[in-house]
Write a protein that holds these residues in place. Structure first.
Motif, PDB file in Angstrom:
ATOM      1  N   THR A 118      49.985   5.008 -15.356  1.00 20.10           N
ATOM      2  CA  THR A 118      50.291   3.550 -15.326  1.00 20.10           C
ATOM      3  C   THR A 118      50.857   3.576 -13.591  1.00 20.10           C
ATOM      4  OG1 THR A 118      52.547   4.625 -15.092  1.00 20.10           O
ATOM      5  CG2 THR A 118      51.732   3.638 -16.951  1.00 20.10           C
ATOM      6  N   PRO A 119      49.611   1.476 -13.772  1.00 20.00           N
ATOM      7  CA  PRO A 119      50.006   1.774 -12.017  1.00 20.00           C
ATOM      8  C   PRO A 119      51.254   1.161 -11.684  1.00 20.00           C
ATOM      9  CG  PRO A 119      48.971   0.253 -13.500  1.00 20.00           C
ATOM     10  CD  PRO A 119      49.646   0.398 -14.374  1.00 20.00           C
ATOM     11  N   VAL A 120      51.222   2.219  -9.567  1.00 22.75           N
ATOM     12  CA  VAL A 120      53.125   1.797  -9.683  1.00 22.75           C
ATOM     13  C   VAL A 120      53.087   0.523  -9.232  1.00 22.75           C
ATOM     14  CG1 VAL A 120      53.471   2.448  -6.860  1.00 22.75           C
ATOM     15  CG2 VAL A 120      52.184   4.432  -8.876  1.00 22.75           C
ATOM     16  N   ARG A 121      54.644   0.450  -9.710  1.00 17.62           N
ATOM     17  CA  ARG A 121      55.307  -1.258  -8.934  1.00 17.62           C
ATOM     18  C   ARG A 121      56.317  -1.187  -7.649  1.00 17.62           C
ATOM     19  NH1 ARG A 121      54.179  -5.551 -11.154  1.00 17.62           N
ATOM     20  NH2 ARG A 121      52.059  -5.836 -12.826  1.00 17.62           N
ATOM     21  N   PRO A 122      55.785  -1.776  -6.921  1.00 20.50           N
ATOM     22  CA  PRO A 122      56.842  -1.346  -5.663  1.00 20.50           C
ATOM     23  C   PRO A 122      57.545  -2.547  -6.077  1.00 20.50           C
ATOM     24  CG  PRO A 122      54.765  -3.442  -5.376  1.00 20.50           C
ATOM     25  CD  PRO A 122      54.188  -2.848  -6.415  1.00 20.50           C
ATOM     26  N   PRO A 123      59.648  -2.079  -6.016  1.00 21.31           N
ATOM     27  CA  PRO A 123      60.137  -2.947  -6.584  1.00 21.31           C
ATOM     28  C   PRO A 123      60.281  -4.047  -5.779  1.00 21.31           C
ATOM     29  CG  PRO A 123      60.874  -0.827  -5.398  1.00 21.31           C
ATOM     30  CD  PRO A 123      59.523  -0.687  -5.419  1.00 21.31           C
ATOM     31  N   MET A 124      60.235  -4.974  -5.911  1.00 23.57           N
ATOM     32  CA  MET A 124      60.528  -5.712  -4.763  1.00 23.57           C
ATOM     33  C   MET A 124      60.629  -7.693  -5.502  1.00 23.57           C
ATOM     34  SD  MET A 124      56.480  -6.991  -3.748  1.00 23.57           S
ATOM     35  CE  MET A 124      55.705  -6.554  -4.416  1.00 23.57           C
ATOM     36  N   PRO A 125      61.492  -8.818  -4.595  1.00 27.06           N
ATOM     37  CA  PRO A 125      61.745 -10.128  -5.405  1.00 27.06           C
ATOM     38  C   PRO A 125      60.385  -9.836  -5.850  1.00 27.06           C
ATOM     39  CG  PRO A 125      62.875  -9.237  -3.424  1.00 27.06           C
ATOM     40  CD  PRO A 125      62.457  -8.194  -3.565  1.00 27.06           C
ATOM     41  N   ALA A 149      41.613 -21.374 -10.460  1.00 23.06           N
ATOM     42  CA  ALA A 149      41.922 -22.096  -9.473  1.00 23.06           C
ATOM     43  C   ALA A 149      42.099 -21.733  -8.314  1.00 23.06           C
ATOM     44  CB  ALA A 149      40.325 -22.949  -9.157  1.00 23.06           C
ATOM     45  N   PRO A 150      42.454 -20.591  -7.391  1.00 20.51           N
ATOM     46  CA  PRO A 150      44.086 -20.152  -6.501  1.00 20.51           C
ATOM     47  C   PRO A 150      42.792 -19.943  -5.723  1.00 20.51           C
ATOM     48  CG  PRO A 150      43.547 -18.462  -7.486  1.00 20.51           C
ATOM     49  CD  PRO A 150      42.799 -19.770  -8.513  1.00 20.51           C
ATOM     50  N   ARG A 151      43.306 -20.632  -4.312  1.00 21.69           N
ATOM     51  CA  ARG A 151      42.402 -20.846  -3.048  1.00 21.69           C
ATOM     52  C   ARG A 151      42.867 -19.180  -1.999  1.00 21.69           C
ATOM     53  NH1 ARG A 151      45.920 -25.584  -0.859  1.00 21.69           N
ATOM     54  NH2 ARG A 151      46.999 -24.104  -1.912  1.00 21.69           N
ATOM     55  N   ASN A 152      43.664 -18.832  -2.536  1.00 21.98           N
ATOM     56  CA  ASN A 152      43.736 -17.463  -1.309  1.00 21.98           C
ATOM     57  C   ASN A 152      43.794 -16.242  -2.558  1.00 21.98           C
ATOM     58  OD1 ASN A 152      46.536 -17.418  -1.801  1.00 21.98           O
ATOM     59  ND2 ASN A 152      46.365 -19.242  -0.232  1.00 21.98           N
ATOM     60  N   ALA A 153      44.126 -15.524  -1.914  1.00 16.31           N
ATOM     61  CA  ALA A 153      44.465 -13.719  -2.380  1.00 16.31           C
ATOM     62  C   ALA A 153      44.918 -13.165  -1.891  1.00 16.31           C
ATOM     63  CB  ALA A 153      43.035 -13.573  -4.235  1.00 16.31           C
ATOM     64  N   LEU A 154      46.298 -12.061  -2.470  1.00 18.68           N
ATOM     65  CA  LEU A 154      46.550 -10.860  -1.856  1.00 18.68           C
ATOM     66  C   LEU A 154      45.773  -9.911  -2.841  1.00 18.68           C
ATOM     67  CD1 LEU A 154      48.276  -9.531   0.061  1.00 18.68           C
ATOM     68  CD2 LEU A 154      50.677 -10.424  -1.266  1.00 18.68           C
ATOM     69  N   VAL A 155      45.849  -9.084  -1.932  1.00 19.96           N
ATOM     70  CA  VAL A 155      45.685  -7.537  -2.152  1.00 19.96           C
ATOM     71  C   VAL A 155      46.462  -6.267  -1.854  1.00 19.96           C
ATOM     72  CG1 VAL A 155      43.206  -5.547  -3.043  1.00 19.96           C
ATOM     73  CG2 VAL A 155      42.848  -7.885  -3.205  1.00 19.96           C
ATOM     74  N   ILE A 156      47.664  -5.859  -2.783  1.00 21.78           N
ATOM     75  CA  ILE A 156      48.142  -5.013  -1.951  1.00 21.78           C
ATOM     76  C   ILE A 156      47.154  -3.519  -2.395  1.00 21.78           C
ATOM     77  CG2 ILE A 156      50.646  -3.959  -2.119  1.00 21.78           C
ATOM     78  CD1 ILE A 156      51.105  -6.378  -3.322  1.00 21.78           C
ATOM     79  N   SER A 238      46.583  -2.144  -6.562  1.00 22.58           N
ATOM     80  CA  SER A 238      46.248  -1.238  -6.638  1.00 22.58           C
ATOM     81  C   SER A 238      46.878  -0.167  -5.845  1.00 22.58           C
ATOM     82  CB  SER A 238      45.014  -1.074  -7.018  1.00 22.58           C
ATOM     83  OG  SER A 238      44.563   0.264  -6.541  1.00 22.58           O
ATOM     84  N   ILE A 239      48.087  -0.172  -5.962  1.00 21.63           N
ATOM     85  CA  ILE A 239      49.263   1.009  -5.029  1.00 21.63           C
ATOM     86  C   ILE A 239      48.813   2.578  -5.562  1.00 21.63           C
ATOM     87  CG2 ILE A 239      49.760  -1.136  -3.987  1.00 21.63           C
ATOM     88  CD1 ILE A 239      52.595  -0.561  -5.143  1.00 21.63           C
ATOM     89  N   GLY A 240      48.066   2.588  -6.411  1.00 28.08           N
ATOM     90  CA  GLY A 240      48.222   4.241  -6.903  1.00 28.08           C
ATOM     91  C   GLY A 240      48.791   4.248  -8.331  1.00 28.08           C
ATOM     92  N   VAL A 241      48.645   5.005  -9.303  1.00 29.94           N
ATOM     93  CA  VAL A 241      48.813   5.071 -10.145  1.00 29.94           C
ATOM     94  C   VAL A 241      49.962   6.502 -10.743  1.00 29.94           C
ATOM     95  CG1 VAL A 241      47.388   4.593 -11.248  1.00 29.94           C
ATOM     96  CG2 VAL A 241      46.943   6.620 -10.805  1.00 29.94           C
ATOM     97  N   ARG A 242      51.284   6.319 -11.802  1.00 38.02           N
ATOM     98  CA  ARG A 242      51.449   7.595 -11.948  1.00 38.02           C
ATOM     99  C   ARG A 242      51.106   7.863 -13.303  1.00 38.02           C
ATOM    100  NH1 ARG A 242      56.002   4.702 -11.153  1.00 38.02           N
ATOM    101  NH2 ARG A 242      55.777   4.821  -8.873  1.00 38.02           N
ATOM    102  N   PRO A 243      51.294   9.416 -14.034  1.00 36.53           N
ATOM    103  CA  PRO A 243      50.539   9.951 -14.861  1.00 36.53           C
ATOM    104  C   PRO A 243      51.679   9.700 -15.831  1.00 36.53           C
ATOM    105  CG  PRO A 243      50.537  11.230 -13.890  1.00 36.53           C
ATOM    106  CD  PRO A 243      51.147  10.662 -12.570  1.00 36.53           C
ATOM    107  N   ASP A 244      51.154   8.900 -16.523  1.00 33.45           N
ATOM    108  CA  ASP A 244      52.183   8.455 -18.216  1.00 33.45           C
ATOM    109  C   ASP A 244      52.186   9.808 -18.735  1.00 33.45           C
ATOM    110  OD1 ASP A 244      53.821   7.496 -20.347  1.00 33.45           O
ATOM    111  OD2 ASP A 244      51.842   5.552 -20.688  1.00 33.45           O
ATOM    112  N   THR A 245      53.384  10.217 -18.654  1.00 32.90           N
ATOM    113  CA  THR A 245      54.396  11.412 -19.010  1.00 32.90           C
ATOM    114  C   THR A 245      55.472  11.514 -20.315  1.00 32.90           C
ATOM    115  OG1 THR A 245      55.579  12.369 -17.601  1.00 32.90           O
ATOM    116  CG2 THR A 245      53.415  12.818 -17.233  1.00 32.90           C
ATOM    117  N   ARG A 246      55.664  10.271 -20.348  1.00 31.65           N
ATOM    118  CA  ARG A 246      56.772   9.758 -21.448  1.00 31.65           C
ATOM    119  C   ARG A 246      56.639  10.407 -22.375  1.00 31.65           C
ATOM    120  NH1 ARG A 246      56.641   3.325 -21.585  1.00 31.65           N
ATOM    121  NH2 ARG A 246      53.887   4.375 -20.831  1.00 31.65           N
ATOM    122  N   LEU A 247      55.802  10.272 -23.647  1.00 29.99           N
ATOM    123  CA  LEU A 247      55.619  10.740 -24.353  1.00 29.99           C
ATOM    124  C   LEU A 247      55.972  12.214 -24.673  1.00 29.99           C
ATOM    125  CD1 LEU A 247      54.894   9.398 -27.304  1.00 29.99           C
ATOM    126  CD2 LEU A 247      52.805  10.521 -27.634  1.00 29.99           C
TER     127      LEU A 247
END
Lengths: 556, 556
Positions: A118-125, A149-156, A238-247
């Protein structure tokens, strides 16, 4: 004979390879595939290109459906179906239909876990505004936002996928800001190999922010860790992924120290009836022999097939992982295999490093493009530990050849002897990979010692003399501060002009430097070659300036 | 210490590599290079492309001059200078200046023979009109004739160089006839791999005459062995080369049974002071271990350097030769390494053969091109014995990877485990080379036995039933005579329709066939897959029709 019952949790690369292979091995088994998402077989590596419009039809992304898999392979494929819990004693899985909410229990003789990451999500407002790109649902969500039609984009995140996102958003005509926590783009590469990528992005108008973090996402902007604000009407991460090991974890299966499901070299988990594959699983690293997370589609496919073989009672042994990868970006091809120099130095490995700047094919045939190649070698054994390449045409080919040489246990010197296909439009009589072997041989034989770009400052501080053996015309276009210029062809006549002390020799790419070192050594002078010449030094300086720009920003 | 004196006979790839390497190893030696032609360092592989105008400037072909080699490497390079005789006892060479006629004697401590090979010329009336393309003098002569603006051209010999000649003459706008003695173009390839090349040539308007010989060259036409006459205002030939062993033989050096200078694995001839390299020398074949003539620039370069190392007292061992080669032709890339199937069958080797038709990269990313790959494997050991590829983008890459795997001693099955660089525009998650490994594994494991296109007739005569598992739409566009059509997805339901007897299953490329064989085997039917499917069978039919066209012509 009662037929076997195989349960596979998670479709796509690994899960589907396991399921179809199991069918080919056992026509009589019940094979059930459970997929949480809405699609079981789709082109996940194509998602950024659909976003960018390079892949025009959404249907191109959809490879197989439950119906097609049912009729061809007799698979029972259930999408929007979640595996909730494993009862290892009973050998059953509690399954929930995500549409109806209905729960059932499915028995298994063998269970394959392919839950992915699962994609890593930074905890931020405002963090929820960051979209990711892992499946069809994700891409549908992103496309819906882009239709506004956004004019700009941020890629993390400036990893391989992050750069594909940038390329495609630029291709759509958006103004793009790229924010990366590290000092460089493409963290798996060494900084001097990655620096030209950042330069190319900036030339294309991308606002590249290195050593920077996003701290808050607002309505249409983002606040960065350096206090600045950047436009962010559309945000993709796209700041990385974490193995989905829950199950797996909930079922008490062994989880490794890298956070992935731990499997043996037959892909079996700590439960003898459960196998695991894909991004959720730790691989054994081919260089270190240690466990590592490597999220690559090729390995997922291969391991899916191997897990099926293991389940069918065949003798399998998974190979250690090199982690070969490639990305195309605005006409550049950037590829890598094995470990970078920086990582090997960090763990204290004694290494030799070779940089070259060969042409993709003979210079006299039109269309040749210069590339940069890097080879990292064990100083004692000559074992190839890693390689990186950046350029245009033919970079992927050279990295593939080196990855194959590594798999075959060839040494760096052995690369000189490879017989590679040559005609003027494809290569040179000495292919770039052969040339790496030649340079490695010269080092093995002690003919031409070299130093790296990042060792030059220390060498000059220690009193070494830097000799630039290029022509005055080349020097006029840019030179390393503090160097003395004596063109290679004049060294024999002008050797008396050289001050006492060890000489660090350099040319543009390293080849004339090699000849100069040999000449000087035989004329009684201690000399070393600046590996990769001016071009590698320049790339190193560029990498340094990127890192320093960050320092300045932080100080300010 | 008196300085050493090294004499090198013949410049270009091998000789110049030896000379410059000797200089880097010994700054104090006298190094003299004698070259019969007018140029010592030129792009011989570029000559056809200069003829065609792809390389526009003649100067692009000239890489180094005696002056530039003198100032950089302190070499004494003498062009238009012939080595007339070697006096091995005195360790001298009698040298003649071809301009002045003056003769001198040059002493040596070590002598390197790099005389190359001379084009084979068929003895026929008018044979002098056939131009060849080995050096700058040749290309100047050819260009002079082309400036008279001939309307048509005859190319004799359909090997790699012959095809480059054809491509470039077509590019110049000439009507071209190609005459080849063998049944196929590109004799080092198997017929079904070469057949699409002949088809491409014919589509481009080239008159391809296979199994045919030129018997006489007249003023502007040529008479062929089938009695026909073809236009031939301009005549270029590439029917092979013969090692130039005159000097070596006259000096009593050992000549091998293949007609090349015999050397040890340190490149030393039967005289301990004389080394030999390049096209004049026999190599040891990597597949058979026997001596063989391989005229490739890569080997000449590599051996030049190794000979210099050996002369300098270093320990060298030449690797056995695979003979990797590639040619570009009208958008096609055709490459090969190791041995073809036909040669291995001729010597009675037990082999397995795999044909695939993968895409150069993922089908969902624009621009993918289909290629044909062939892998030939030792049936007992799984050793890779050869590979061939034809297609567009990425064929050279796959052959290079396989050649590297062969050098590293990887088996065919090992190809499944290679970690190759994957992103959608470069490859597939299972690279075409991986897929060859998968198919090989299925054969090793006995999962899916297969037969070859050329074995189908015999199988059907023996009573086998041919089952086409493609869709009715595919079948309508062309099918193998005598086949029964049951689409793969319907086999389970319609198995009772299949007649008794062994089943030969086929699809378009072999993949659905594999699934069908697995299915049928488990349902109790003996089944084999037609390797490479309809496409390989079709290419084989095309090869057969080319050969039969010749038979008909001879009979008529």
């Amino acid at each position: 004979m009662t037929s076997k019952r195989y349960l596979i949790i998670g479709g796509v690369a690994g899960g589907m390879s396991a399921a179809t292979r199991l069918r080919r091995l056992d026509e009589h088994a019940d094979i059930i595939v459970l997929e949480r998402g809405g699609h079981v077989s789709f082109a996940n590596c194509g998602l950024p290109y659909y976003l960018g419009g390079v892949i025009e039809e959404r249907s191109s992304l959809l490879l197989q459906t439950p119906a097609s898999l049912g009729s061809r392979f007799g698979l029972d494929v259930r999408v929007r179906t979640e595996a909730v819990a494993i009862d290892r004693d009973a050998k059953t899985v509690l399954v929930r239909d995500l549409v109806t909410g209905e729960e059932t229990t499915e028995a298994y003789d063998a269970l394959v876990l392919s839950p992915g990451a699962t994609p890593v999500r930074p905890p931020m407002p405002g963090g929820d505004r960051m979209l990711t790109l892992r499946d069809i649902d994700d891409v549908d969500r992103a496309m819906a936002e882009l239709e506004v039609a956004p004019r700009n984009a941020l890629v993390i995140g400036a990893g391989f996928i992050g750069l594909e996102m940038v390329e495609n958003l630029v291709h759509r005509g958006l103004d793009v800001t790229l924010v990366e926590l590290g000092d460089q783009v493409l963290p798996p590469l060494d900084p001097e190999m990655a620096a030209p990528v950042a330069d190319r992005l900036r030339d294309a108008g991308v606002d590249v922010r290195l050593g920077t973090q996003v701290t808050e996402l607002r309505a249409s902007t983002a606040l960065l860790s350096d206090g600045t604000t950047v436009p962010a009407e559309f945000v993709l991460g796209s700041i990385g992924v974490r193995p989905d090991t829950r199950l797996a974890a909930a079922a008490g299966l062994e989880i490794g120290e890298r956070g992935g499901i731990r499997v043996g070299d037959d892909l079996r988990t700590s439960d003898p009836h459960i196998w695991a594959i894909g991004d959720a699983v730790e691989k054994v690293d081919a260089i270190s022999g240690e466990h590592r997370l490597v999220a690559l589609a090729g390995l997922a496919n291969r391991h899916g097939r191997l897990a099926a073989d293991a389940i069918a009672g065949r003798d399998v042994r998974v190979r250690d992982a090199l982690g070969t990868a490639v990305v195309g970006l605005m006409g550049l091809t950037i590829a890598t295999t094995g470990w970078p120099e920086k990582l090997l130095r960090r763990v204290g490995r004694e290494i030799r490093v070779v940089h070259t700047h060969p042409a993709s094919h003979t210079g006299y045939y039109p269309g040749a493009e210069q590339m940069a190649l890097k080879l990292v070698v064990d100083a004692e054994t000559d074992e190839i530990l890693g390689a990186q390449g950046i350029g245009g045409d033919g970079v992927d080919k050279r990295i593939d050849v080196i990855a194959t040489a590594m798999a075959g246990g060839l040494t760096a010197s052995d690369l000189a002897d490879l017989e590679l296909a040559y005609a003027p439009q494809f290569s040179s009589a000495k292919d770039p990979v052969n040339m790496l072997g030649y340079v490695a041989l010269n080092a093995v034989e002690g003919l031409t010692p070299s130093i790296q770009w990042h060792e030059l400052d220390a060498a000059m501080e220690a009193g070494d003399v830097l000799v630039d053996v290029r022509t005055p015309g080349e020097v006029a276009a840019g030179a390393i501060p503090g160097s003395i210029n004596i063109p290679l062809d004049e060294i024999r006549a002008r050797i008396d002009e050289l001050p006492a002390g060890r000489l660090v020799v350099h040319c543009k790419v390293g080849q004339r430097g090699h000849t100069a070192v040999r000449l000087l050594a035989q004329l009684g002078r201690e000399a070393v070659n600046l590996d990769g010449g001016y071009l590698t030094w320049q790339a190193g300086e560029s990498a340094r300036s990127h890192a320093e720009a960050r320092e300045t920003a932080i100080a300010a």
